[in-house]
Design a protein around this motif. Structure first.
Motif, PDB file in Angstrom:
ATOM      1  N   GLU A  27       0.848  -1.188   0.000  1.00 44.39           N
ATOM      2  CA  GLU A  27       0.000   0.000   0.000  1.00 44.39           C
ATOM      3  C   GLU A  27       0.881   1.234   0.000  1.00 44.39           C
ATOM      4  N   GLU A  30       0.998   5.971   4.457  1.00 50.21           N
ATOM      5  CA  GLU A  30      -0.061   6.823   4.989  1.00 50.21           C
ATOM      6  C   GLU A  30       0.189   8.253   4.555  1.00 50.21           C
ATOM      7  N   TYR A  34      -4.116  14.582   7.208  1.00 45.08           N
ATOM      8  CA  TYR A  34      -4.662  15.530   8.182  1.00 45.08           C
ATOM      9  C   TYR A  34      -3.631  16.557   8.635  1.00 45.08           C
ATOM     10  N   ARG A  58      -2.514   8.750  16.651  1.00 43.87           N
ATOM     11  CA  ARG A  58      -3.705   7.981  16.278  1.00 43.87           C
ATOM     12  C   ARG A  58      -4.298   8.454  14.957  1.00 43.87           C
ATOM     13  N   ASP A  59      -3.678   9.462  14.374  1.00 44.83           N
ATOM     14  CA  ASP A  59      -4.144   9.992  13.102  1.00 44.83           C
ATOM     15  C   ASP A  59      -5.584  10.498  13.199  1.00 44.83           C
ATOM     16  N   ILE A  60      -5.864  11.212  14.273  1.00 49.02           N
ATOM     17  CA  ILE A  60      -7.185  11.816  14.440  1.00 49.02           C
ATOM     18  C   ILE A  60      -7.017  13.332  14.422  1.00 49.02           C
ATOM     19  N   GLY A 361     -12.271  13.623   9.869  1.00 48.39           N
ATOM     20  CA  GLY A 361     -11.498  12.524  10.441  1.00 48.39           C
ATOM     21  C   GLY A 361     -11.743  12.272  11.920  1.00 48.39           C
TER      22      GLY A 361
END
Lengths: 536, 453
Positions: A27, A30, A34, A58-60, A361
């Motif tokens: 893949e 990432e 954000y 946490r990629d928030i 997100g």
């Protein structure tokens, strides 16, 4: 290296990476999708740095910082349980000072309502109530609540406050802190220990995976609490009773007072074990004491604990961020248990000031702090706000014991000292019965009954129609625009948007109704918006 | 990695949605469908329970057993005062107080529990025992019968009505928290208002002043002006409020409100019950039973007659007699008595020996050692007396009945499994049935009321 050259190299590099990935079938990495949210996130203080670290990991993505009108209402509600008046709103919104949020926070922290509102929360935890199941008796409940409010007002260091609750001896009327030991149906050492541990260490003694001997060891600190009556009706003295019966374990051996993290204490016979317990508990070295209270303050302000639930701080119940919790704990200890310092840190953080609106997100972020957590106003706060807006009062009473207690009509619900004094509306909106010390006892979930009450009860209708609000606004209005502005400022603490203004003006000038009927309907509608009954 | 994240989000989504669904439909509620708590906390018995509804006439303050259902004419003036001529009923051998002539004609339809006892004389502690069937001090505060019954019988498939499953007429009970440790969504809906007035305003449902036309105009305007709700539709709490509003309007503007429209009854019927607050409350209770509401409490105060007791009785008992006898007759005529338990009583009785002296002038105090309850319908036989007090009504001498004995008997008739558990916020095990919980010692129980079931 020229810019052009750099760009070229960068493009080649990116292509190369893609090529490799494509070749091995992996893949793509990432995307920093954000990144702009993280970049836009202001860092007002250390809290924000620690929160941002977690959100990034946490990629928030965090929401935006909320606008001034939202912040004003939120801070007023969270710190004082009181909505701003229209004048306060006008002043704050018109203020050009870039430090106005910090200044507002300081102002709110020093207001009387701060002490009033937070003694209500402490009243819940300490179960301050004249009758069943605490059975403190009305004047003792009043004295106790007054003592708590006084300590909050004076910003008594938190360790001193807890120490006073745990170690005072004397009369329930004259030394009100002793009521800590009276707010129980059964006064066994186990129940006293269980409650002290829950309130001040955030642990549920019976459910924390402790051995029976560990629990008994904690209970043993409370075997020498003595109770006796006096000549005065319902007066009770709490005292150190050296003859108190020791607890025994399964083999019948007496149990020594034993802290959860150490060896048994050998306490001399003439020393009150409560003093030893308080020394151990309130020491900066105690691993639960400061940690529990900073987590609770965070929970109270943010709607969710860093450890959640805040009265379930078992080791297995991991914090959302242990660094954040540790930081707040250290801050509290470094500032000699000044709780207002913690309130100030949190309120000034950008984390607290984030919008409640979620973004692409973070709308599923349930246990974190990427946006402000929407909550329904507490029962007492809703009723007070409606009374404030409409310029009306509400009656509260206790049918126990006789003679009944009635409070004057201008009583604020957040300032009711005694949990036995209530009203059906407060109960409908989930005012806690003060049966237990669990935070979850306060139920602020909206229900159909509550919504019905706001939409269509004679009590709310009377307040709007007969209260000062509509009468005054109609008789004193300069023009319709001003009337609409004023309704918005009083009820929602903000100016209407252009679209809202247009709608309201059209409704107001519709000749099908009289003007005061239309104004009543607009006020009614604003009170029934979810914006009104939610903290956001 | 991205995929894994999405999957956990998906899982979260489901949890959150179902959580709010359960919150929503249980929420102090009007429409009860979907995911429901009772299934998780015990099940109904498989055989068809006899009782579907309960009307509890809560005579708080404590009614006098000697002047109502356990008269002691031979005890003398210091016990009977002026009420010393009890009357025969239509069941040979059963006599009741002389101010209850209408009820005397119906003794075949109800039974009298003369052996009630718990020994407590504090209003709130006694009320707690009588309403919950628990002794105080178990460390938990238990919910009252109304909350328990509406938990197990107030949700589909047992109850599909649009009205709330637990209704108090007209005020909440007070003196104890109805839902105990269970969430406040198990609290009753209180009608407010006065059913003997026209119109009878029901708080939140039937407005006295806002016409239906204006309700509709307001509803429309609210929808247009509520920009916050539109901009926050993703927020679960905003969704809950929106849905609560929808349900509220289905009551305010819908069919269910007719349950409260007492003017749909004939003039004769309304007169029969008595044109006073209590009388019309009983009539309302009947209308609610007709609509399947499982638990209705009529909060009927004014029984704490320390002073001038007999003056109060002359006023209260005729109204009580008229309304209760009309209710029993009406339920019988509508064939509803067999499926409706009617119970009347307070937190205790009143002291048999009268205080004639200043400042009581003929008063009766609190008395928990012996008192009476009235039960009818829903599987309880009529024409029976259970338990017996001594010659002065001060001690139970035969067949004591503790509050939990009565409550367990009711739960049995209502089909509540004896192992059913109550939802506890911290997940502690809490049984609905006090016997099962093992907290009742053998010397504090007379057992279930098998003799009248």
């Amino acid at each position: 290296m020229s810019l052009k050259n750099f760009e070229f190299k960068a493009v080649i590099a990116v292509l190369a990476v893609f090529g490799v990935l494509f070749a091995i079938g992996a893949e793509p990495p990432e995307q920093p999708k954000y990144q702009k949210y993280f970049d836009n996130f202001k860092q007002n203080n250390k809290i924000d740095e620690l929160v941002l670290n977690v959100l990034k990991s946490r990629d928030i993505p965090p929401s935006e910082t909320c606008p001034d009108d939202v912040f004003l209402r939120r801070a007023c509600l969270d710190l004082t349980g009181t909505i701003p008046t229209s004048q306060e709103a006008r002043n704050f919104l018109g203020d050009k000072d870039p430090k106005k949020r910090a200044k507002l926070i300081d102002r709110l922290l020093s207001k009387n309502e701060f002490a009033v509102y937070w003694s209500m929360k402490w009243g819940d935890l300490l179960r301050i109530k004249a009758e069943f199941p605490s059975n403190l008796w009305p004047n003792a409940a009043q004295a106790y609540a007054r003592m708590v409010k006084d300590r909050i007002q004076n910003n008594t260091p938190y360790d001193k406050f807890v120490r006073e609750l745990l170690t005072t001896s004397g009369s329930n009327f004259r030394d009100p802190a002793v009521n800590f030991y009276r707010a129980f149906q059964e006064r066994s050492p186990q129940l006293l220990a269980e409650n002290a541990v829950q309130n001040f260490m955030g642990l549920r003694l019976a459910e924390s995976g402790l051995t029976e001997n560990q629990i008994l060891g904690m209970a043993a600190f409370f075997t020498k609490v003595g109770y006796k009556g006096t000549e005065e009706w319902k007066e009770e003295i709490i005292f150190f009773n050296p003859a108190g019966k020791p607890l025994t374990d399964k083999e019948g051996k007496p149990v020594l007072p034993t802290p959860l993290n150490g060896k048994a204490f050998e306490i001399p016979a003439d020393t009150d074990p409560r003093l030893v317990f308080a020394d151990w508990l309130t020491s900066p070295k105690n691993p639960w004491f400061a940690r529990n209270i900073v987590n609770r303050v965070w929970y109270w302000l943010m709607g969710r604990g860093i450890v959640h639930e805040p009265d379930d701080m078992r080791a297995e119940n991991a914090p959302w961020s242990s660094e954040l919790l540790k930081y707040l704990e250290n801050e509290l200890i470094a500032q000699n248990f000044d709780l207002k310092h913690i309130y100030r840190l949190i309120l000034n953080s950008n984390t607290y000031q984030l919008s409640a609106k979620s973004n692409e997100g973070n709308d599923e972020d349930e246990d974190g702090f990427s946006h402000y957590r929407v909550r329904r106003l507490e029962a007492e706060v809703i009723i007070d706000a409606i009374c404030q807006i409409t310029g009306t009062g509400e009656s509260y009473q206790s049918a126990i014991p006789e003679p009944f207690t009635f409070l004057p009509n201008n009583q604020r619900a957040i300032d009711i000292a005694d949990g036995s004094i209530t009203s059906p509306v407060l109960e409908m909106f989930g005012k806690p019965p003060r049966n237990t010390s669990f935070e979850s006892e306060r139920n602020s979930v909206p229900s159909v009954t509550q919504v019905q009450h706001l939409l269509n009860s004679s009590s709310i209708e009377r307040k709007i129609v007969n209260g000062r609000l509509i009468q005054q606004l109609i008789s004193q209005r300069k023009n319709d625009v001003n009337l609409v502005d004023e309704l918005y400022l009083r009820i929602l603490s903000r100016f209407p948007t252009e679209e809202e203004k247009k709608l309201a003006l059209a409704y107001l000038t519709d000749t099908k109704r009289r003007a005061n009927e239309s104004a009543t309907d607009i006020a009614w509608a604003l009170i029934n918006t979810s914006e009104f009954i939610l903290k956001h | 990695m991205a995929k894994r994240k999405n999957r956990t989000y998906l899982k979260k989504k489901i949890t959150r949605k179902s959580f709010f669904k359960s919150v929503l439909y249980g929420a102090g509620g009007i429409i009860f469908t979907g995911l429901l708590d009772s299934k998780a906390f015990g099940q109904l018995l498989e055989n068809k329970p006899k009782a579907k509804s309960v009307i509890q006439i809560w005579m708080w303050g404590g009614p006098p057993h000697l002047d109502t259902f356990d008269p002691k004419p031979d005890a003398g003036k210091d016990y009977c005062g002026p009420l010393n001529r009890p009357i025969d009923t239509n069941v040979p051998g059963i006599k009741i107080g002389q101010l209850l002539p209408l009820l005397a004609k119906q003794a075949d339809k109800y039974s009298l529990l003369r052996g009630m006892t718990h020994g407590n004389t504090g209003h709130e502690t006694a009320a707690y025992m009588v309403q919950t069937g628990r002794k105080p001090g178990e460390g938990l505060v238990y919910p009252g019968m109304g909350a328990v019954v509406s938990l197990f019988r107030g949700q589909p498939p047992e109850y599909k009505g649009a009205l709330p499953p637990y209704i108090t007429v007209t005020t909440p009970q007070g003196r104890f928290s109805e839902c105990g440790f269970m969430a406040s969504k198990y609290k009753p809906f209180s009608t407010g208002g006065d059913p003997s007035r026209e119109p009878f305003a029901v708080e939140g449902i039937v407005s006295e002043t806002v016409s239906e036309e204006r309700q509709k105009t307001r509803k429309e305007f609210l929808k247009n002006i509520d920009s916050f709700t539109r901009s926050m539709m993703e927020d679960p709490l905003v969704k809950v409020i929106e849905s609560c509003q929808e349900q509220a309007y289905s009551m305010i503007l819908g069919e269910a409100r007719r349950g409260f429209l007492l003017n749909e009854e004939t003039k004769e019927t309304r007169d029969l019950y008595g044109r006073n607050r209590f009388g019309q409350s009983c009539l309302l209770a009947k209308r609610l039973v007709e609509r399947g509401v499982p638990y209705i409490t009529i909060n009927y105060g004014g029984w704490d007659t320390h002073k001038r007791h007999f003056e109060a009785m002359n006023q209260k008992l005729p109204e009580f007699d008229k309304a209760l006898s009309a209710l029993i007759q009406d339920l019988t005529d509508k064939k509803l008595l067999d499926s409706t338990i009617v119970i009347c009583g307070g937190e205790f009785g009143r002291t048999p020996r009268i205080s004639w002296e200043d400042p009581w002038y003929g008063g009766r105090s609190h008395y928990g050692k012996a008192f009476s309850y009235f039960v009818a319908g829903g599987g309880f036989k009529g024409g029976q007396v259970v338990g017996k007090t001594d010659g002065t009504g001060e001690n139970v001498i035969e067949r004591p009945i503790y509050p939990w004995d009565l409550i367990v008997s009711m739960y049995e008739l209502l089909g509540i499994d004896k192992n059913a558990k109550l939802p506890h916020p911290q997940g502690l095990t809490a049984y609905a049935n006090p016997y099962t919980a093992g907290v009742i010692s053998a010397k504090e129980t007379g057992g279930m009321l098998k003799e009248i079931m």
